[in-house]
Design a protein around this motif. Structure first.
Motif, PDB file in Angstrom:
ATOM      1  N   ARG A  99     -18.519 -43.897   6.795  1.00 23.89           N
ATOM      2  CA  ARG A  99     -18.188 -42.593   7.381  1.00 23.89           C
ATOM      3  C   ARG A  99     -18.641 -41.443   6.481  1.00 23.89           C
ATOM      4  O   ARG A  99     -19.120 -40.424   6.958  1.00 23.89           O
ATOM      5  CB  ARG A  99     -16.683 -42.506   7.630  1.00 23.89           C
ATOM      6  N   SER A 100     -18.556 -41.606   5.176  1.00 25.67           N
ATOM      7  CA  SER A 100     -18.913 -40.527   4.250  1.00 25.67           C
ATOM      8  C   SER A 100     -20.418 -40.248   4.213  1.00 25.67           C
ATOM      9  O   SER A 100     -20.842 -39.238   3.661  1.00 25.67           O
ATOM     10  CB  SER A 100     -18.424 -40.853   2.839  1.00 25.67           C
ATOM     11  N   LYS A 101     -21.224 -41.118   4.796  1.00 25.94           N
ATOM     12  CA  LYS A 101     -22.681 -40.937   4.787  1.00 25.94           C
ATOM     13  C   LYS A 101     -23.206 -40.326   6.082  1.00 25.94           C
ATOM     14  O   LYS A 101     -24.404 -40.101   6.222  1.00 25.94           O
ATOM     15  CB  LYS A 101     -23.389 -42.268   4.516  1.00 25.94           C
ATOM     16  N   ALA A 102     -22.327 -40.062   7.047  1.00 23.86           N
ATOM     17  CA  ALA A 102     -22.687 -39.381   8.299  1.00 23.86           C
ATOM     18  C   ALA A 102     -21.629 -38.298   8.519  1.00 23.86           C
ATOM     19  O   ALA A 102     -20.561 -38.551   9.072  1.00 23.86           O
ATOM     20  CB  ALA A 102     -22.734 -40.354   9.464  1.00 23.86           C
ATOM     21  N   VAL A 103     -21.925 -37.106   8.044  1.00 26.59           N
ATOM     22  CA  VAL A 103     -20.961 -36.011   7.989  1.00 26.59           C
ATOM     23  C   VAL A 103     -21.193 -35.058   9.155  1.00 26.59           C
ATOM     24  O   VAL A 103     -22.340 -34.773   9.517  1.00 26.59           O
ATOM     25  CB  VAL A 103     -21.119 -35.257   6.644  1.00 26.59           C
ATOM     26  N   ASP A 104     -20.103 -34.557   9.726  1.00 26.92           N
ATOM     27  CA  ASP A 104     -20.217 -33.600  10.827  1.00 26.92           C
ATOM     28  C   ASP A 104     -20.931 -32.334  10.381  1.00 26.92           C
ATOM     29  O   ASP A 104     -20.709 -31.826   9.278  1.00 26.92           O
ATOM     30  CB  ASP A 104     -18.831 -33.214  11.359  1.00 26.92           C
ATOM     31  N   LEU A 105     -21.776 -31.831  11.282  1.00 24.01           N
ATOM     32  CA  LEU A 105     -22.471 -30.556  11.094  1.00 24.01           C
ATOM     33  C   LEU A 105     -22.091 -29.695  12.288  1.00 24.01           C
ATOM     34  O   LEU A 105     -22.618 -29.882  13.388  1.00 24.01           O
ATOM     35  CB  LEU A 105     -23.987 -30.761  11.036  1.00 24.01           C
ATOM     36  N   GLY A 106     -21.156 -28.805  12.092  1.00 20.74           N
ATOM     37  CA  GLY A 106     -20.651 -28.013  13.205  1.00 20.74           C
ATOM     38  C   GLY A 106     -19.946 -28.913  14.206  1.00 20.74           C
ATOM     39  O   GLY A 106     -19.363 -29.931  13.842  1.00 20.74           O
ATOM     40  N   GLU A 107     -20.026 -28.561  15.485  1.00 24.30           N
ATOM     41  CA  GLU A 107     -19.328 -29.329  16.514  1.00 24.30           C
ATOM     42  C   GLU A 107     -20.139 -30.496  17.063  1.00 24.30           C
ATOM     43  O   GLU A 107     -19.578 -31.488  17.508  1.00 24.30           O
ATOM     44  CB  GLU A 107     -18.928 -28.404  17.663  1.00 24.30           C
ATOM     45  N   LYS A 108     -21.475 -30.399  17.026  1.00 25.67           N
ATOM     46  CA  LYS A 108     -22.284 -31.412  17.699  1.00 25.67           C
ATOM     47  C   LYS A 108     -23.332 -32.073  16.811  1.00 25.67           C
ATOM     48  O   LYS A 108     -24.087 -32.913  17.273  1.00 25.67           O
ATOM     49  CB  LYS A 108     -22.989 -30.791  18.905  1.00 25.67           C
ATOM     50  N   GLY A 109     -23.420 -31.691  15.545  1.00 20.58           N
ATOM     51  CA  GLY A 109     -24.462 -32.220  14.687  1.00 20.58           C
ATOM     52  C   GLY A 109     -23.948 -33.196  13.650  1.00 20.58           C
ATOM     53  O   GLY A 109     -22.746 -33.394  13.495  1.00 20.58           O
ATOM     54  N   LYS A 110     -24.885 -33.815  12.951  1.00 23.04           N
ATOM     55  CA  LYS A 110     -24.570 -34.744  11.851  1.00 23.04           C
ATOM     56  C   LYS A 110     -25.553 -34.536  10.716  1.00 23.04           C
ATOM     57  O   LYS A 110     -26.726 -34.231  10.935  1.00 23.04           O
ATOM     58  CB  LYS A 110     -24.694 -36.206  12.304  1.00 23.04           C
ATOM     59  N   ILE A 111     -25.059 -34.705   9.508  1.00 20.77           N
ATOM     60  CA  ILE A 111     -25.899 -34.793   8.319  1.00 20.77           C
ATOM     61  C   ILE A 111     -25.798 -36.227   7.833  1.00 20.77           C
ATOM     62  O   ILE A 111     -24.704 -36.720   7.564  1.00 20.77           O
ATOM     63  CB  ILE A 111     -25.438 -33.820   7.206  1.00 20.77           C
ATOM     64  N   LEU A 112     -26.941 -36.893   7.754  1.00 17.40           N
ATOM     65  CA  LEU A 112     -27.001 -38.273   7.288  1.00 17.40           C
ATOM     66  C   LEU A 112     -27.485 -38.269   5.841  1.00 17.40           C
ATOM     67  O   LEU A 112     -28.494 -37.636   5.529  1.00 17.40           O
ATOM     68  CB  LEU A 112     -27.967 -39.082   8.160  1.00 17.40           C
ATOM     69  N   ILE A 113     -26.774 -38.974   4.979  1.00 11.84           N
ATOM     70  CA  ILE A 113     -27.108 -38.994   3.551  1.00 11.84           C
ATOM     71  C   ILE A 113     -27.553 -40.407   3.193  1.00 11.84           C
ATOM     72  O   ILE A 113     -26.761 -41.343   3.213  1.00 11.84           O
ATOM     73  CB  ILE A 113     -25.901 -38.553   2.701  1.00 11.84           C
ATOM     74  N   ASP A 114     -28.845 -40.536   2.852  1.00  8.66           N
ATOM     75  CA  ASP A 114     -29.401 -41.871   2.618  1.00  8.66           C
ATOM     76  C   ASP A 114     -29.041 -42.404   1.232  1.00  8.66           C
ATOM     77  O   ASP A 114     -28.314 -41.751   0.465  1.00  8.66           O
ATOM     78  CB  ASP A 114     -30.902 -41.894   2.888  1.00  8.66           C
ATOM     79  N   ILE A 115     -29.553 -43.582   0.913  1.00  4.33           N
ATOM     80  CA  ILE A 115     -29.188 -44.236  -0.350  1.00  4.33           C
ATOM     81  C   ILE A 115     -29.694 -43.486  -1.576  1.00  4.33           C
ATOM     82  O   ILE A 115     -29.225 -43.730  -2.686  1.00  4.33           O
ATOM     83  CB  ILE A 115     -29.663 -45.711  -0.389  1.00  4.33           C
ATOM     84  N   PHE A 116     -30.652 -42.569  -1.387  1.00  6.74           N
ATOM     85  CA  PHE A 116     -31.155 -41.753  -2.491  1.00  6.74           C
ATOM     86  C   PHE A 116     -30.558 -40.347  -2.475  1.00  6.74           C
ATOM     87  O   PHE A 116     -31.031 -39.462  -3.186  1.00  6.74           O
ATOM     88  CB  PHE A 116     -32.690 -41.672  -2.440  1.00  6.74           C
ATOM     89  N   GLU A 117     -29.542 -40.122  -1.631  1.00  3.37           N
ATOM     90  CA  GLU A 117     -28.865 -38.828  -1.471  1.00  3.37           C
ATOM     91  C   GLU A 117     -29.742 -37.777  -0.792  1.00  3.37           C
ATOM     92  O   GLU A 117     -29.447 -36.591  -0.867  1.00  3.37           O
ATOM     93  CB  GLU A 117     -28.328 -38.294  -2.814  1.00  3.37           C
ATOM     94  N   ASP A 118     -30.834 -38.195  -0.137  1.00  2.00           N
ATOM     95  CA  ASP A 118     -31.615 -37.267   0.675  1.00  2.00           C
ATOM     96  C   ASP A 118     -30.832 -36.990   1.952  1.00  2.00           C
ATOM     97  O   ASP A 118     -30.117 -37.870   2.451  1.00  2.00           O
ATOM     98  CB  ASP A 118     -32.987 -37.855   1.025  1.00  2.00           C
ATOM     99  N   ARG A 119     -30.993 -35.779   2.487  1.00  2.00           N
ATOM    100  CA  ARG A 119     -30.248 -35.377   3.681  1.00  2.00           C
ATOM    101  C   ARG A 119     -31.161 -35.317   4.898  1.00  2.00           C
ATOM    102  O   ARG A 119     -32.250 -34.740   4.839  1.00  2.00           O
ATOM    103  CB  ARG A 119     -29.590 -34.016   3.455  1.00  2.00           C
ATOM    104  N   TYR A 120     -30.677 -35.888   5.978  1.00  2.00           N
ATOM    105  CA  TYR A 120     -31.364 -35.883   7.272  1.00  2.00           C
ATOM    106  C   TYR A 120     -30.414 -35.231   8.271  1.00  2.00           C
ATOM    107  O   TYR A 120     -29.273 -35.663   8.401  1.00  2.00           O
ATOM    108  CB  TYR A 120     -31.718 -37.305   7.711  1.00  2.00           C
ATOM    109  N   VAL A 121     -30.898 -34.204   8.963  1.00  2.00           N
ATOM    110  CA  VAL A 121     -30.041 -33.404   9.827  1.00  2.00           C
ATOM    111  C   VAL A 121     -30.384 -33.634  11.296  1.00  2.00           C
ATOM    112  O   VAL A 121     -31.549 -33.589  11.685  1.00  2.00           O
ATOM    113  CB  VAL A 121     -30.189 -31.899   9.494  1.00  2.00           C
ATOM    114  N   ILE A 122     -29.339 -33.876  12.082  1.00  2.00           N
ATOM    115  CA  ILE A 122     -29.447 -33.836  13.542  1.00  2.00           C
ATOM    116  C   ILE A 122     -28.579 -32.651  13.949  1.00  2.00           C
ATOM    117  O   ILE A 122     -27.358 -32.697  13.819  1.00  2.00           O
ATOM    118  CB  ILE A 122     -28.941 -35.135  14.202  1.00  2.00           C
ATOM    119  N   THR A 123     -29.220 -31.575  14.401  1.00  2.35           N
ATOM    120  CA  THR A 123     -28.472 -30.337  14.669  1.00  2.35           C
ATOM    121  C   THR A 123     -27.564 -30.437  15.880  1.00  2.35           C
ATOM    122  O   THR A 123     -26.513 -29.797  15.916  1.00  2.35           O
ATOM    123  CB  THR A 123     -29.429 -29.136  14.841  1.00  2.35           C
TER     124      THR A 123
END
Length: 171
Positions: A128-152
């Motif tokens: 759960r800690s690696k897929a964090v809410d971004l506002g009401e409808k988005g997610k920030i995904l944090i990979d094994i190298f701590e890079d961030r991938y955003v789905i707005t």
């Protein structure tokens, strides 16, 4: 007691391009120059360009705050560009534009995606800690190298992409 907060503005600081792609700050009140300044957004998700805190490293190694810029838009275009450049280095991320595939194996999710910076593949711990809410409808995904991938906005994914994504990231 004077509780008035004084923000950093074009009236009290000058932002200068420093060496090695950094910024320097000149205090117009004291004449002090702060070198190698870096910026951190106080609200990186909700208001990334408002309330920007500026820091520098003292000679003894301590990090000290210079102050807070309430709104970057009050600065000249050149100064704003310098602030945003240092801020963007700190908050680099990939924006996912298409999900090609997601596979689960041994507690990890393997993502095959297209991003604003090209095709990428990455591993994400299935936590759960690696897929964090971004506002009401988005997610920030944090990979094994701590890079961030955003789905707005998950709702803007195609039906197939949304089904694939929510099969694994359902929280």
């Amino acid at each position: 007691m004077n509780d008035k907060i004084e923000y950093l503005t074009p009236e009290n600081i000058k932002i200068i391009e420093g060496r090695f792609d950094t910024i320097d700050i000149l205090s117009l009140k004291t004449g002090s120059i702060y070198k190698g300044v870096f910026a951190v957004s106080c609200f990186p998700i909700k208001a990334p360009y408002k309330f920007i805190s500026l820091f520098y490293q003292k000679e003894n190694g301590e990090i000290e705050e210079i102050g807070i810029i309430k709104d970057v838009s009050v600065f000249s275009e050149e100064e704003k560009k310098l602030i945003l450049s240092t801020l963007n280095k700190h908050y680099f991320s990939y924006e996912i534009t298409k999900i090609i595939d997601i596979k689960w194996k041994f507690g990890f999710l393997f993502f095959d995606v297209e991003t604003d910076k090209g095709k990428k593949q990455f591993y994400l711990r299935w936590e759960r800690s690696k897929a964090v809410d971004l506002g009401e409808k988005g997610k920030i995904l944090i990979d094994i190298f701590e890079d961030r991938y955003v789905i707005t906005d998950i709702d803007k994914l195609s039906p197939m992409e949304k089904t694939l994504f929510t099969r694994f990231i359902y929280w």
